[in-house]
Design an enzyme around this catalytic site. Structure first.
Site, PDB file in Angstrom:
ATOM      1  N   SER A   1      10.714  -6.557   3.854  1.00 26.14           N
ATOM      2  CA  SER A   1      11.099  -5.652   2.780  1.00 26.14           C
ATOM      3  C   SER A   1      11.988  -6.314   1.731  1.00 26.14           C
ATOM      4  O   SER A   1      11.892  -5.997   0.537  1.00 26.14           O
ATOM      5  CB  SER A   1      11.828  -4.431   3.353  1.00 26.14           C
ATOM      6  OG  SER A   1      11.033  -3.772   4.294  1.00 26.14           O
TER       7      SER A   1
ATOM      8  N   HIS B   1      16.878  -3.643   1.890  1.00 23.39           N
ATOM      9  CA  HIS B   1      16.126  -3.358   0.670  1.00 23.39           C
ATOM     10  C   HIS B   1      16.989  -3.576  -0.567  1.00 23.39           C
ATOM     11  O   HIS B   1      16.536  -4.160  -1.560  1.00 23.39           O
ATOM     12  CB  HIS B   1      15.621  -1.914   0.702  1.00 23.39           C
ATOM     13  CG  HIS B   1      14.663  -1.641   1.818  1.00 23.39           C
ATOM     14  ND1 HIS B   1      14.239  -0.369   2.154  1.00 23.39           N
ATOM     15  CD2 HIS B   1      14.039  -2.483   2.688  1.00 23.39           C
ATOM     16  CE1 HIS B   1      13.399  -0.432   3.173  1.00 23.39           C
ATOM     17  NE2 HIS B   1      13.274  -1.709   3.521  1.00 23.39           N
TER      18      HIS B   1
END
Length: 271
Positions: free
Chosen positions: A133, A185
């Site tokens: 991610s 993230h």
């Protein structure tokens, strides 16, 4: 009607390889019953010198939903490889993928440190991050800066304006995958903006190979020192001068060896 998949693969060779590697690792993890704690990145593991986890955590996925989301987004972001006329292209993609993997992983640990030491949030000592991610969100962000008119396609039916995709996806993944790493993230987004705005720039083949070489060295030596895997071919032992450590790679049937040394004045370790 879109292009046949074969032609898209030819136009996105680096993206295709990354998806293949992540998928193969996911399959191996499932078949071998490996848990996220074995390959993931955590604050405690970093303190113990498990720097190799910065790499293994990036390419490992435990949840199939997480894998599908990341690989679907990554395939759409592979358009970067086709934008050579805008100063992007395959080389740019490879160079800055390496930057995103390494720097976003380091930033995750740095953010954990601040949350634990400054804000006394001990919970983050136990958080273990896995998944690609960081890189996916990094490329979303870079593309939103370099090509704001692009679209991000997810799962083949969901299309998001790339300008808002990093933060929309941040919220979206937090809802459908509650255990997804918000810090991971966010780290990818921060490094992505640093690259997109030119704060991190100048990567070429020389610097990419240099960075890759140091990454491999740190990976191998930290893996050896952690004792997680038995690397019998790698031996770290003192030489005549006890102040200088030596590293030797043994090969069966011959006496060749590779030696490396460093000054220990600052208490440096070969990692």
């Amino acid at each position: 009607m879109g292009k046949p998949l074969f032609y898209e693969i030819l136009e996105k060779p680096a993206t295709t390889c990354a998806i293949g590697i992540c998928s193969a690792i996911w399959f191996y993890i499932q078949k071998s019953n490996i848990g996220y704690s074995h390959v993931g990145l955590s604050y405690e593991a970093a303190l113990e010198g498990h720097y190799w986890r910065i790499i293994t955590s990036a390419f490992s996925h435990i949840s199939v939903l997480h894998l599908v989301f990341n690989m679907s987004a990554l395939w759409s972001l592979g358009v970067v490889e086709q934008l050579g006329h805008l100063g992007l292209g395959v080389q740019y993609y490879l160079h800055y993928t390496l930057v995103l993997v390494v720097l976003s992983g380091m930033l995750v640990v740095g953010m954990y440190h601040i949350l634990i030491q400054k804000f006394k949030l001990e919970y983050f000592r136990r958080v273990t991050a896995v998944g690609y991610s960081c890189v996916v969100f990094g490329w979303m962000t870079i593309l939103s800066v370099k090509q704001p008119s692009s679209k991000l396609n997810l799962f083949g039916f969901l299309s998001l304006p790339i300008s808002f995709a990093p933060f929309e996806s941040l919220i979206f993944t937090s809802i459908i995958v509650p255990q997804a790493s918000f810090i991971g993230h966010l780290s990818g987004i921060i490094v992505g903006y640093a690259v997109g705005w030119g704060l991190i720039h100048g990567m070429n083949n020389y610097w990419a190979v240099t960075m890759l070489g140091w990454t491999v060295l740190v990976f191998v030596f930290s893996l050896k020192r952690s004792g997680t895997f038995d690397l019998n071919f790698l031996v770290i032992e003192p030489v005549t001068d006890p102040s200088l450590p030596s590293v030797r790679f043994f090969a069966a049937g011959n006496g060749r060896s590779l030696q490396m040394s460093t000054l220990p004045a600052a208490g440096a370790d070969l990692v």
